[in-house]
Design a protein around this motif. Structure first.
Motif, PDB file in Angstrom:
ATOM      1  N   ASP A   1       0.843  -1.050   0.293  1.00 53.61           N
ATOM      2  CA  ASP A   1      -0.173   0.109   0.096  1.00 53.61           C
ATOM      3  C   ASP A   1       0.893   1.027  -0.323  1.00 53.61           C
ATOM      4  O   ASP A   1       0.418   2.487  -0.458  1.00 53.61           O
ATOM      5  CB  ASP A   1      -1.108  -0.137   1.253  1.00 53.61           C
ATOM      6  N   LEU A   2       1.677   1.193   0.505  1.00 58.58           N
ATOM      7  CA  LEU A   2       2.927   2.801   0.881  1.00 58.58           C
ATOM      8  C   LEU A   2       3.593   2.254  -0.520  1.00 58.58           C
ATOM      9  O   LEU A   2       4.813   1.664  -1.513  1.00 58.58           O
ATOM     10  CB  LEU A   2       3.855   2.005   1.370  1.00 58.58           C
ATOM     11  N   VAL A   3       3.235   3.252  -1.861  1.00 61.34           N
ATOM     12  CA  VAL A   3       4.014   3.697  -2.425  1.00 61.34           C
ATOM     13  C   VAL A   3       5.088   4.174  -3.083  1.00 61.34           C
ATOM     14  O   VAL A   3       5.107   5.458  -2.259  1.00 61.34           O
ATOM     15  CB  VAL A   3       2.958   3.452  -4.376  1.00 61.34           C
ATOM     16  N   HIS A   4       6.094   4.539  -4.009  1.00 56.66           N
ATOM     17  CA  HIS A   4       7.020   5.107  -4.241  1.00 56.66           C
ATOM     18  C   HIS A   4       7.182   5.595  -5.127  1.00 56.66           C
ATOM     19  O   HIS A   4       7.281   4.715  -6.653  1.00 56.66           O
ATOM     20  CB  HIS A   4       8.519   4.639  -4.245  1.00 56.66           C
TER      21      HIS A   4
ATOM     22  N   GLY B   1       4.873  11.435   2.151  1.00 54.77           N
ATOM     23  CA  GLY B   1       6.202  12.904   1.394  1.00 54.77           C
ATOM     24  C   GLY B   1       6.536  12.817   0.590  1.00 54.77           C
ATOM     25  O   GLY B   1       6.258  11.996  -0.568  1.00 54.77           O
ATOM     26  N   VAL B   2       7.465  13.793   0.386  1.00 53.79           N
ATOM     27  CA  VAL B   2       7.677  14.735  -0.833  1.00 53.79           C
ATOM     28  C   VAL B   2       9.538  14.850  -1.033  1.00 53.79           C
ATOM     29  O   VAL B   2       9.611  16.595   0.254  1.00 53.79           O
ATOM     30  CB  VAL B   2       6.537  15.651  -1.611  1.00 53.79           C
ATOM     31  N   THR B   3      10.144  14.885  -1.815  1.00 54.52           N
ATOM     32  CA  THR B   3      11.783  15.322  -1.392  1.00 54.52           C
ATOM     33  C   THR B   3      11.722  15.308  -2.943  1.00 54.52           C
ATOM     34  O   THR B   3      11.707  14.972  -3.922  1.00 54.52           O
ATOM     35  CB  THR B   3      12.378  14.714  -0.781  1.00 54.52           C
ATOM     36  N   SER B   4      13.199  16.457  -3.645  1.00 60.08           N
ATOM     37  CA  SER B   4      13.622  17.027  -4.942  1.00 60.08           C
ATOM     38  C   SER B   4      15.348  16.249  -4.518  1.00 60.08           C
ATOM     39  O   SER B   4      15.363  16.231  -3.359  1.00 60.08           O
ATOM     40  CB  SER B   4      13.887  18.437  -4.843  1.00 60.08           C
ATOM     41  N   PHE B   5      15.263  15.676  -5.570  1.00 61.03           N
ATOM     42  CA  PHE B   5      16.437  15.293  -5.860  1.00 61.03           C
ATOM     43  C   PHE B   5      17.593  15.991  -6.712  1.00 61.03           C
ATOM     44  O   PHE B   5      16.854  16.187  -7.927  1.00 61.03           O
ATOM     45  CB  PHE B   5      16.442  13.552  -5.724  1.00 61.03           C
ATOM     46  N   ASN B   6      18.667  15.617  -6.492  1.00 64.07           N
ATOM     47  CA  ASN B   6      19.593  16.592  -7.714  1.00 64.07           C
ATOM     48  C   ASN B   6      20.767  15.639  -7.369  1.00 64.07           C
ATOM     49  O   ASN B   6      21.690  15.670  -6.874  1.00 64.07           O
ATOM     50  CB  ASN B   6      20.315  17.979  -7.227  1.00 64.07           C
TER      51      ASN B   6
ATOM     52  N   ASN C   1      24.229  14.814  -9.818  1.00 66.39           N
ATOM     53  CA  ASN C   1      25.159  15.416 -10.874  1.00 66.39           C
ATOM     54  C   ASN C   1      26.392  14.571 -10.949  1.00 66.39           C
ATOM     55  O   ASN C   1      27.233  13.927  -9.803  1.00 66.39           O
ATOM     56  CB  ASN C   1      25.690  16.367 -10.398  1.00 66.39           C
ATOM     57  N   TYR C   2      26.717  14.061 -12.585  1.00 67.20           N
ATOM     58  CA  TYR C   2      27.751  12.793 -12.691  1.00 67.20           C
ATOM     59  C   TYR C   2      28.346  13.906 -13.889  1.00 67.20           C
ATOM     60  O   TYR C   2      28.118  14.424 -14.204  1.00 67.20           O
ATOM     61  CB  TYR C   2      26.759  11.673 -13.596  1.00 67.20           C
ATOM     62  N   SER C   3      29.828  13.029 -14.061  1.00 68.76           N
ATOM     63  CA  SER C   3      31.240  13.466 -15.136  1.00 68.76           C
ATOM     64  C   SER C   3      30.300  14.293 -15.805  1.00 68.76           C
ATOM     65  O   SER C   3      30.817  15.308 -16.423  1.00 68.76           O
ATOM     66  CB  SER C   3      32.441  12.164 -15.250  1.00 68.76           C
ATOM     67  N   ASP C   4      29.630  13.492 -16.658  1.00 69.14           N
ATOM     68  CA  ASP C   4      28.473  13.754 -18.220  1.00 69.14           C
ATOM     69  C   ASP C   4      27.690  13.888 -18.195  1.00 69.14           C
ATOM     70  O   ASP C   4      26.745  14.408 -19.387  1.00 69.14           O
ATOM     71  CB  ASP C   4      29.436  12.993 -19.372  1.00 69.14           C
ATOM     72  N   ALA C   5      26.500  13.911 -17.349  1.00 66.58           N
ATOM     73  CA  ALA C   5      25.477  13.753 -17.034  1.00 66.58           C
ATOM     74  C   ALA C   5      24.568  13.827 -15.695  1.00 66.58           C
ATOM     75  O   ALA C   5      25.211  14.322 -14.800  1.00 66.58           O
ATOM     76  CB  ALA C   5      24.706  12.490 -17.733  1.00 66.58           C
ATOM     77  N   GLY C   6      23.308  14.184 -15.513  1.00 73.21           N
ATOM     78  CA  GLY C   6      22.637  14.677 -14.374  1.00 73.21           C
ATOM     79  C   GLY C   6      21.023  14.499 -14.419  1.00 73.21           C
ATOM     80  O   GLY C   6      20.756  14.198 -15.293  1.00 73.21           O
ATOM     81  N   LEU C   7      20.663  13.968 -13.598  1.00 71.70           N
ATOM     82  CA  LEU C   7      18.907  13.987 -13.273  1.00 71.70           C
ATOM     83  C   LEU C   7      18.528  14.546 -11.694  1.00 71.70           C
ATOM     84  O   LEU C   7      19.751  15.617 -10.840  1.00 71.70           O
ATOM     85  CB  LEU C   7      18.808  12.440 -12.759  1.00 71.70           C
ATOM     86  N   PHE C   8      17.139  15.847 -11.975  1.00 70.82           N
ATOM     87  CA  PHE C   8      16.776  15.869 -11.675  1.00 70.82           C
ATOM     88  C   PHE C   8      15.279  16.154 -11.102  1.00 70.82           C
ATOM     89  O   PHE C   8      14.736  15.144 -12.018  1.00 70.82           O
ATOM     90  CB  PHE C   8      17.086  17.911 -11.692  1.00 70.82           C
ATOM     91  N   GLY C   9      15.100  15.798 -10.304  1.00 69.22           N
ATOM     92  CA  GLY C   9      14.005  14.978 -10.232  1.00 69.22           C
ATOM     93  C   GLY C   9      12.961  15.512  -8.661  1.00 69.22           C
ATOM     94  O   GLY C   9      13.858  16.022  -7.694  1.00 69.22           O
ATOM     95  N   PHE C  10      11.787  14.273  -8.478  1.00 65.48           N
ATOM     96  CA  PHE C  10      11.282  14.405  -7.088  1.00 65.48           C
ATOM     97  C   PHE C  10      10.625  12.775  -6.912  1.00 65.48           C
ATOM     98  O   PHE C  10      11.063  11.913  -7.725  1.00 65.48           O
ATOM     99  CB  PHE C  10      10.153  14.909  -7.267  1.00 65.48           C
ATOM    100  N   HIS C  11      10.842  12.768  -5.744  1.00 64.25           N
ATOM    101  CA  HIS C  11      10.446  11.304  -5.076  1.00 64.25           C
ATOM    102  C   HIS C  11       9.501  11.956  -3.878  1.00 64.25           C
ATOM    103  O   HIS C  11       9.239  12.285  -3.074  1.00 64.25           O
ATOM    104  CB  HIS C  11      11.868  10.936  -4.099  1.00 64.25           C
ATOM    105  N   LEU C  12       8.323  11.382  -4.698  1.00 61.32           N
ATOM    106  CA  LEU C  12       6.875  11.302  -3.555  1.00 61.32           C
ATOM    107  C   LEU C  12       6.735   9.327  -2.741  1.00 61.32           C
ATOM    108  O   LEU C  12       7.246   8.435  -3.445  1.00 61.32           O
ATOM    109  CB  LEU C  12       5.832  11.128  -4.505  1.00 61.32           C
ATOM    110  N   VAL C  13       6.193   9.173  -1.594  1.00 60.19           N
ATOM    111  CA  VAL C  13       5.918   8.091  -1.391  1.00 60.19           C
ATOM    112  C   VAL C  13       4.368   8.136  -0.491  1.00 60.19           C
ATOM    113  O   VAL C  13       4.116   9.304  -0.311  1.00 60.19           O
ATOM    114  CB  VAL C  13       6.657   8.002  -0.103  1.00 60.19           C
TER     115      VAL C  13
END
Length: 451
Positions: free
Chosen positions: A265-268, A322-327, A329-341
């Protein structure tokens, strides 16, 4: 990032001379005369090994051997090699048995831990200053001369399978791997954890071939904290790795959706867009955007927090969420997003509310007050990380340009609100990826969320 501690005992002071405490007062005057703010020293050897050190006169010396290779360097048939080498790192070497490694570390009161990311593998030795040389003997053996005997690997494979069992029970770990898989076509899509289908193939020959290709001298950096630079250069002679210049695939971002259905029931849910690399001019803008949205859960105990995301998104849920953002950064790329529970019945409304908030910020931008708070939050996080020896060592591993706290804080202050808002606007209009695990019966598809 996961780590294997070869020695569970963490009391590094157990082998200190008994009279150390008694003579501490007498030595204070002598220590006060020393220059405790020595600069970082960096040397590149002829074989390509980079040596970086900082003498801080700590009674504990830390030596990190960082190899610029990780799961992103694995081919399809080699998937899980980094994970396996991390787990099997305490097996016999040319001059030490597995028992001998543990016994010798215990005798000098040292601790050796191994951790890996998608781009690097770090072997960290922590010991008292007078035992550093003996500790480096073991460290260099593990890195340079592992035997990887097939019968020892067969006996130790259960530890690898146990870590996978633990991983399967932790959706907060699984969602991180899934969003990388959904966001990249290659390289960074490889998981930190060995896939079940390839565990049986992770044998001595395959692991030895992977090491020979990727554990090369030009990919090795030795980082020392609490020791003399000349000593670290001398220790470098003990690390014997083959020369070579292995190529690395450039990570390619793509938009996709990855869903794992179960009865939980707990969804990520993780939603991401293409971020920026570590060398990008937007790297600080992306970090500030993450802090402005809310990059961590509440700093107030028993509170849902006071971040922008928590104020706008969490009221949509009937049960705890719960909700938070994440960032990232890698050597040649990156991800920016959000994590919801959230609960199954709430998760659809939460994700839709998240998109509404993202579009609202992209349209109107963050206010000056929000940018100021984000700068304070980011600077506090950076400054706190440099207060501990481990945080300082991590910064030293990343490069000497991360060490000067004043310069870093000034760089954060120099970022303009327009830069942060422009970054958010690009993120909102970019192609998104989605990963989700749990009971997803109420979670809309990615194309429905973007509509």
């Amino acid at each position: 990032m996961t780590s294997l501690v070869l020695r569970a005992r963490s009391d590094l002071l157990c082998s200190m001379p008994k009279r150390f405490a008694a003579t501490a007062s007498a030595s204070q005057a002598k220590e006060a005369r020393r220059n405790l703010k020595e600069s970082v020293r960096v040397t590149k050897l002829d074989n390509g090994v980079v040596i970086a050190s900082l003498e801080n006169y700590s009674p504990i010396s830390r030596v990190a051997a960082v190899l610029n290779t990780g799961s992103r360097d694995e081919s399809h048939t080699e998937q899980g090699s980094t994970h396996a080498l991390r787990v099997f790192s305490n097996l016999a070497t040319r001059n030490f048995s597995s028992f001998g490694i543990t016994r010798n570390l215990d005798q000098i009161g040292a601790q050796l831990s191994i951790s890996s990311t998608r781009e690097s593998t770090t072997y960290l030795l922590e010991s008292t200053r007078n035992n550093t040389s003996r500790g480096v003997d073991i460290l260099s053996e593990i890195i340079s001369r592992p035997q990887l005997r097939h019968w020892e690997i067969d006996d130790a494979r259960s530890r690898l399978e146990f870590e996978l069992d633990v991983y399967d029970q932790q959706p907060e770990l699984k969602i991180v791997e899934m969003i990388h898989k959904a966001s990249f076509k290659n390289a960074l899509s490889n998981s930190l954890y060995a896939p079940r289908f390839n565990v049986a193939n992770l044998k001595s020959e395959l692991l030895s071939d992977f090491r020979e290709k990727n554990f090369t001298s030009n990919r090795l950096t030795l980082v020392g904290l609490g020791m003399q630079h000349d000593d670290l250069i001398r220790y470098a002679d003990q690390f014997r790795l083959p020369s070579g210049s292995p190529s690395r695939q450039t990570a390619q971002y793509h938009s996709s959706e990855l869903r794992e259905e179960n009865l939980d029931d707990l969804v990520h849910v993780a939603v991401s867009a293409e971020g920026v690399s570590q060398s990008s001019k937007e790297v600080l803008a992306s970090a500030l955007a993450s802090h402005a949205f809310g990059s961590v859960y509440s700093r107030i105990k028993y509170s849902n927090g006071a971040t922008r995301l928590s104020r706008s998104v969490l009221p949509l849920a009937r049960e705890a969420a719960g909700v938070t953002s994440f960032n990232a950064n890698y050597s040649d790329a990156g991800l920016f997003g959000f994590h919801l529970v959230g609960n199954t019945n709430d998760i659809g409304k939460l994700v839709k509310g998240l998109y509404q908030e993202l579009n609202q910020v992209a349209k109107n931008g963050f206010s000056n007050e929000e940018i100021i708070r984000a700068k304070i939050s980011l600077k506090s996080s950076l400054a706190n990380s440099l207060e501990s020896s481990q945080g300082f060592l991590d910064a030293l591993i990343k490069g000497s340009d991360h060490i000067d706290a004043d310069q870093v804080l000034q760089s954060v202050d120099a970022v303009q609100a327009n830069d942060v808002n422009a970054f958010v606007k690009r993120i909102a209009s970019s192609k998104h990826s989605l990963a989700a695990v749990g009971d997803l019966s109420q979670l809309p598809r990615l194309d429905e969320l973007r509509a």
